[in-house]
Design an enzyme around this catalytic site. Structure first.
Site, PDB file in Angstrom:
ATOM      1  N   HIS A  40       7.542 -41.490  -3.636  1.00  0.00           N
ATOM      2  CA  HIS A  40       6.709 -42.108  -4.678  1.00  0.00           C
ATOM      3  C   HIS A  40       7.381 -41.947  -6.046  1.00  0.00           C
ATOM      4  O   HIS A  40       7.452 -42.883  -6.836  1.00  0.00           O
ATOM      5  CB  HIS A  40       5.331 -41.437  -4.756  1.00  0.00           C
ATOM      6  CG  HIS A  40       4.443 -41.664  -3.567  1.00  0.00           C
ATOM      7  ND1 HIS A  40       3.856 -40.625  -2.875  1.00  0.00           N
ATOM      8  CD2 HIS A  40       4.009 -42.798  -2.968  1.00  0.00           C
ATOM      9  CE1 HIS A  40       3.103 -41.126  -1.901  1.00  0.00           C
ATOM     10  NE2 HIS A  40       3.173 -42.427  -1.924  1.00  0.00           N
ATOM     11  N   LYS A  57     -10.864 -43.680   4.095  1.00  0.00           N
ATOM     12  CA  LYS A  57      -9.676 -42.902   4.462  1.00  0.00           C
ATOM     13  C   LYS A  57      -9.964 -41.422   4.282  1.00  0.00           C
ATOM     14  O   LYS A  57     -10.386 -41.007   3.205  1.00  0.00           O
ATOM     15  CB  LYS A  57      -8.499 -43.284   3.542  1.00  0.00           C
ATOM     16  CG  LYS A  57      -7.728 -44.493   4.001  1.00  0.00           C
ATOM     17  CD  LYS A  57      -6.418 -44.560   3.232  1.00  0.00           C
ATOM     18  CE  LYS A  57      -5.637 -45.824   3.570  1.00  0.00           C
ATOM     19  NZ  LYS A  57      -4.411 -45.942   2.775  1.00  0.00           N
ATOM     20  N   ARG A  89       9.795 -49.244   2.459  1.00  0.00           N
ATOM     21  CA  ARG A  89      10.715 -48.334   3.148  1.00  0.00           C
ATOM     22  C   ARG A  89      11.459 -49.055   4.258  1.00  0.00           C
ATOM     23  O   ARG A  89      12.654 -49.193   4.239  1.00  0.00           O
ATOM     24  CB  ARG A  89       9.945 -47.153   3.745  1.00  0.00           C
ATOM     25  CG  ARG A  89       9.513 -46.157   2.715  1.00  0.00           C
ATOM     26  CD  ARG A  89       8.389 -45.314   3.192  1.00  0.00           C
ATOM     27  NE  ARG A  89       7.178 -46.110   3.317  1.00  0.00           N
ATOM     28  CZ  ARG A  89       5.973 -45.618   3.406  1.00  0.00           C
ATOM     29  NH1 ARG A  89       5.801 -44.334   3.432  1.00  0.00           N
ATOM     30  NH2 ARG A  89       4.929 -46.397   3.499  1.00  0.00           N
ATOM     31  N   SER A 143       3.398 -39.577   3.146  1.00  0.00           N
ATOM     32  CA  SER A 143       2.519 -38.425   2.924  1.00  0.00           C
ATOM     33  C   SER A 143       2.053 -37.824   4.254  1.00  0.00           C
ATOM     34  O   SER A 143       1.907 -36.604   4.371  1.00  0.00           O
ATOM     35  CB  SER A 143       1.305 -38.843   2.084  1.00  0.00           C
ATOM     36  OG  SER A 143       1.726 -39.377   0.858  1.00  0.00           O
TER      37      SER A 143
END
Ligand code: ADP
Length: 160
Positions: free
Chosen positions: A19, A43, A92, A130
């Protein structure tokens, strides 16, 4: 000339060096970058929003032209409210593409004037997210070099 404002939304649960890499790249392009922590009750997060904001504040306190904030509800509504020109998302691998493509087009459907721009991460962070970081710490692995030291400490405190 009007300042170009970019919003970088995400869960940041917790913020990683991937990040941070995207944030630093964005700061080279835009006049102001707003890092926006999404509070999505659907979430299940490890860190609450206050904890995520605190970590972000602490690791970006030497950076200029940055704002840390949180939002609930539709991100595009928040972006409009903040007068943003651009939404930044990190990319990514190909696996990110489908989801991000869908989301960018949906957001464009709602507001034509806010463009989504993708920033590719440095190669060394292209496997990093994460969830992997949380899993590593949970099972006693080292996350040195993958997250800032403050985040590593917070993860160890929370999980071990
Ligand atoms: P979200 O729940 O919105 O995906 P994340 O915090 O997981 O929130 O990610 C926020 C943004 O940062 C996303 O665009 C994601 O693709 C990007 N991102 C996450 N990790 C990396 C990384 N290692 N390199 C580049 N971009 C990343």
């Amino acid at each position: 000339m009007k300042q170009k404002i970019a919003i970088y939304p995400g869960s940041f649960d917790p913020v990683t060096n991937g990040h941070l890499d995207v944030i630093n790249r964005a700061l080279r392009i835009f006049d102001k970058v707003i890092i926006a922590v999404g509070d999505n009750p659907e979430k299940k997060a490890l860190f609450n929003v206050e904890e995520r904001l605190e970590m972000l504040n602490s690791i970006t306190n030497s950076l200029k032209n940055i704002e840390i904030d949180n939002f609930t509800g539709l991100m595009i509504d928040y972006a409009k409210k903040k007068n943003a020109d651009v939404i930044i998302r990190g990319l990514r691998a190909v696996s990110d593409f489908d989801f991000e493509f869908q989301r960018a087009l949906m957001n464009r459907n709602i507001d034509e004037n806010i463009e989504t721009i993708f920033i590719m991460t440095a190669g060394e962070y292209c496997f990093l997210n994460s969830s992997i970081v949380k899993e590593m710490v949970r099972f006693g692995g080292s996350v040195k070099g993958l997250v800032p030291i403050e985040v590593e400490r917070a993860l160890n405190k929370k999980l071990n």
